[in-house]
Design a protein around this motif. Structure first.
Motif, PDB file in Angstrom:
ATOM      1  N   ALA B 183       1.122  -1.266  -0.581  1.00 43.24           N
ATOM      2  CA  ALA B 183       0.547  -0.019  -0.261  1.00 43.24           C
ATOM      3  C   ALA B 183       0.797   1.798  -0.009  1.00 43.24           C
ATOM      4  N   PRO B 184       0.494   2.019  -0.947  1.00 43.99           N
ATOM      5  CA  PRO B 184       1.491   3.404  -0.562  1.00 43.99           C
ATOM      6  C   PRO B 184       1.212   4.368   0.471  1.00 43.99           C
ATOM      7  N   ILE B 185       1.455   3.762   1.141  1.00 47.27           N
ATOM      8  CA  ILE B 185       1.493   4.536   2.695  1.00 47.27           C
ATOM      9  C   ILE B 185       2.566   4.886   2.915  1.00 47.27           C
ATOM     10  N   ALA B 186       3.400   5.415   4.578  1.00 48.70           N
ATOM     11  CA  ALA B 186       4.287   5.388   5.170  1.00 48.70           C
ATOM     12  C   ALA B 186       3.710   4.484   6.769  1.00 48.70           C
ATOM     13  N   PRO B 187       3.960   3.510   6.405  1.00 51.74           N
ATOM     14  CA  PRO B 187       3.582   2.529   7.443  1.00 51.74           C
ATOM     15  C   PRO B 187       3.802   2.519   8.758  1.00 51.74           C
ATOM     16  N   PHE B 188       3.186   2.703  10.043  1.00 48.38           N
ATOM     17  CA  PHE B 188       3.987   2.837  11.205  1.00 48.38           C
ATOM     18  C   PHE B 188       3.491   1.389  11.367  1.00 48.38           C
ATOM     19  N   ALA B 189       5.298   0.373  12.634  1.00 47.07           N
ATOM     20  CA  ALA B 189       5.147  -0.634  13.586  1.00 47.07           C
ATOM     21  C   ALA B 189       6.062  -0.647  13.971  1.00 47.07           C
ATOM     22  N   PRO B 190       6.049  -1.877  15.269  1.00 50.18           N
ATOM     23  CA  PRO B 190       6.523  -1.605  16.018  1.00 50.18           C
ATOM     24  C   PRO B 190       8.142  -2.094  15.649  1.00 50.18           C
ATOM     25  N   ALA B 191       9.674  -1.284  16.622  1.00 46.06           N
ATOM     26  CA  ALA B 191      10.592  -1.587  15.957  1.00 46.06           C
ATOM     27  C   ALA B 191      10.612  -3.034  16.054  1.00 46.06           C
ATOM     28  N   ASN B 192      10.240  -4.291  16.668  1.00 46.47           N
ATOM     29  CA  ASN B 192      10.431  -5.444  16.281  1.00 46.47           C
ATOM     30  C   ASN B 192       9.593  -6.417  15.516  1.00 46.47           C
ATOM     31  N   VAL B 193       8.953  -5.406  14.652  1.00 49.60           N
ATOM     32  CA  VAL B 193       8.290  -6.112  13.217  1.00 49.60           C
ATOM     33  C   VAL B 193       9.352  -5.353  12.278  1.00 49.60           C
ATOM     34  N   VAL B 194      10.172  -6.242  10.960  1.00 46.00           N
ATOM     35  CA  VAL B 194      10.449  -5.774   9.641  1.00 46.00           C
ATOM     36  C   VAL B 194       9.698  -5.727   8.855  1.00 46.00           C
ATOM     37  N   MET B 195       9.815  -4.195   8.317  1.00 45.88           N
ATOM     38  CA  MET B 195       8.871  -3.879   7.454  1.00 45.88           C
ATOM     39  C   MET B 195       9.840  -3.957   6.463  1.00 45.88           C
ATOM     40  N   ARG B 196       8.969  -3.851   5.189  1.00 44.45           N
ATOM     41  CA  ARG B 196       8.884  -3.809   3.664  1.00 44.45           C
ATOM     42  C   ARG B 196       7.999  -3.185   2.946  1.00 44.45           C
ATOM     43  N   ASN B 197       8.551  -2.075   1.855  1.00 46.19           N
ATOM     44  CA  ASN B 197       7.566  -1.537   1.248  1.00 46.19           C
ATOM     45  C   ASN B 197       7.238  -1.644  -0.028  1.00 46.19           C
ATOM     46  N   ILE B 198       6.467  -2.127  -0.790  1.00 46.61           N
ATOM     47  CA  ILE B 198       6.561  -2.291  -2.447  1.00 46.61           C
ATOM     48  C   ILE B 198       6.486  -0.949  -2.865  1.00 46.61           C
ATOM     49  N   ASP B 199       6.784  -0.226  -3.517  1.00 48.01           N
ATOM     50  CA  ASP B 199       5.998   1.267  -3.940  1.00 48.01           C
ATOM     51  C   ASP B 199       6.265   1.682  -5.944  1.00 48.01           C
ATOM     52  N   PRO B 200       6.037   1.256  -6.638  1.00 52.85           N
ATOM     53  CA  PRO B 200       6.392   1.172  -8.171  1.00 52.85           C
ATOM     54  C   PRO B 200       6.332   3.223  -7.999  1.00 52.85           C
ATOM     55  N   VAL B 201       5.192   3.431  -7.371  1.00 52.52           N
ATOM     56  CA  VAL B 201       5.181   5.109  -8.409  1.00 52.52           C
ATOM     57  C   VAL B 201       6.634   5.748  -7.020  1.00 52.52           C
ATOM     58  N   LEU B 202       7.229   5.520  -5.662  1.00 49.89           N
ATOM     59  CA  LEU B 202       7.764   6.449  -5.101  1.00 49.89           C
ATOM     60  C   LEU B 202       9.325   5.567  -5.963  1.00 49.89           C
ATOM     61  N   SER B 203       9.093   4.675  -6.732  1.00 48.20           N
ATOM     62  CA  SER B 203      10.246   4.473  -7.627  1.00 48.20           C
ATOM     63  C   SER B 203      10.692   4.904  -8.397  1.00 48.20           C
ATOM     64  N   LEU B 204       9.235   5.510  -9.300  1.00 50.07           N
ATOM     65  CA  LEU B 204       9.252   6.454 -10.791  1.00 50.07           C
ATOM     66  C   LEU B 204       9.665   7.688 -10.237  1.00 50.07           C
ATOM     67  N   GLN B 205       8.976   8.524  -9.132  1.00 53.58           N
ATOM     68  CA  GLN B 205       9.088   9.921  -8.932  1.00 53.58           C
ATOM     69  C   GLN B 205       9.970   9.748  -9.109  1.00 53.58           C
ATOM     70  N   SER B 206      11.564   9.022  -8.092  1.00 57.14           N
ATOM     71  CA  SER B 206      13.102   9.352  -7.973  1.00 57.14           C
ATOM     72  C   SER B 206      13.568   9.535  -9.436  1.00 57.14           C
ATOM     73  N   MET B 207      13.049   8.084  -9.908  1.00 56.30           N
ATOM     74  CA  MET B 207      13.383   8.542 -11.251  1.00 56.30           C
ATOM     75  C   MET B 207      13.866   9.909 -12.082  1.00 56.30           C
ATOM     76  N   THR B 208      12.239  10.170 -12.171  1.00 55.50           N
ATOM     77  CA  THR B 208      11.882  11.477 -13.126  1.00 55.50           C
ATOM     78  C   THR B 208      12.982  12.677 -13.077  1.00 55.50           C
ATOM     79  N   PHE B 209      13.510  12.791 -11.357  1.00 57.40           N
ATOM     80  CA  PHE B 209      14.370  13.888 -11.509  1.00 57.40           C
ATOM     81  C   PHE B 209      16.089  13.836 -11.683  1.00 57.40           C
TER      82      PHE B 209
END
Lengths: 218, 218
Positions: B183-209
DNA sequence: ATTCTCTGTTAAATGTTTGTTAAATTGCCG
DNA sequence: CGGCAATTTAACAAACATTTAACAGAGAAT
């Protein structure tokens, strides 16, 4: 990544550039919630980052804040969008119409952000109409012609691993300068082409490293 | 990210951990091509990295190479897989059976790497059978029970943005320690949980720079 | 006016990558 | 079979990059 021989302009670290879209997203949400101004401290809270990092990141590009007040969200958003080049539309093509490709083409998140998939290519086109909504569906052989004709600058690669590199080569040959690659490979491209890989398996595999550690502690 | 108060063991940088799966992938391919030994120099060539970095990365975990010879691929692979915790199977559940969720469930890349989706959840389950292949399909309300019953440790989140955080919270409450979030959000989770985000839009947006910069040069 | 807030900037601390060297291993040649 | 040159790692040191902390100064609030 990119060479910048200009002695005046300071090189912006790539990590910083990658954080800008995250700022854009949060600021957009805040704006929708009718927040008008935000401080680096509040933003840091929201994004779990230090305020110092946010201020430092933004200061690479200009002076957007007001002392004693914070950042005007609308203004900062406009500036960031311009900096990232997302203040205009970008045309993309999709290569590969398997399950993944079809999911990508139907993903509703691209076009609101100005990324428009205007063409799709596949080896076997017989199963599709020649248009999928507004998107023209064509055989792989048409990549060269269509990319040039439609002035497409971004390629999204969703073909099987063994075809991915050759598809990437073709795209690059035809003037594509940005590639979003979904194939689980380590792709090659010339330095002037910007490559982004989407690879959930790699994410999972680095995730388990830390999960394993957690388990050992328990 | 993870706290390590043990003064003996040196903290391994997260960037290094994220590179290990890439090594695993290339080494696997080499092994399939019947290559038995490889030097850091050759591997660096293949991955476009400096040999020094590869050696440094590996040396965090042990002495896997032989001077004058290089790394035995089979041995190094076994070690790396163990280090990453991918020498065994991991059970995952998928939340969200929209287009994206269905693409994920059908993605053939997870199970060969030992990530098995054993359950799927959605608000509206009526459209599905209770099983999709070997995967049980259930209402959201069943998350708690099923995650515990099946001892699932990884959650894959593919619900709309506005539901994502609450789904993540639910997963965490029920003992999930790793989350792959689409999901295209900045998720919260406790420190003991490992979070990985898959977000193609963010990738594209840093690409166009960088694409924008290219265009200005031309 | 004075105090408080918050940015932009500089400096320090921390983290990461690269270069270098000693030691280990291999293969070759006499 | 022994010695020597070529290779290549592991470890240390140096260079480089990024993040965090500290602070002066600008603006806002009282």
């Amino acid at each position: 990544m990119q060479n910048n021989n200009n002695p005046i302009q300071i090189e912006v670290p790539e990590v910083v550039v990658q954080r800008l879209p995250i700022y854009v997203r949060v600021l957009s949400q805040l704006l929708e919630s009718n927040v008008e101004v935000i401080s680096s401290h509040q933003l840091g809270e929201l994004l779990q980052m230090t305020p110092a990092q946010i201020r430092k990141d933004l200061s690479y590009f200009g002076r957007f804040g007001k002392q004693g007040r914070g950042y005007n969200i609308q203004f900062l958003l406009d500036e960031l969008r311009q900096i990232l080049g997302i203040d205009r539309a970008w045309k993309a093509c999709l290569v590969g119409l398997g399950r993944l490709g079809r999911a990508i083409i139907n993903y509703p998140g691209f076009s609101p952000e100005g990324f428009e998939i205007v063409a799709a290519f596949d080896n076997d086109v017989s199963q599709y109409d020649s248009r999928l909504g507004t998107i023209s569906v064509q055989a792989m052989e048409e990549i060269a012609r269509t990319v040039k004709a439609k002035n497409i600058s971004i390629g999204i690669v969703a073909v099987p691993s063994n075809q991915a590199q050759s598809v990437i080569d073709t795209l690059v040959e035809n003037g594509i300068t940005g590639i979003l690659n979904y194939a689980p490979i380590a792709p090659f491209a010339p330095a002037n082409v910007v490559m982004r890989n989407i690879d959930p398996v790699l994410s999972l595999q680095s995730m388990t490293f830390y999960m394993k550690e957690n388990e050992e502690i328990n």
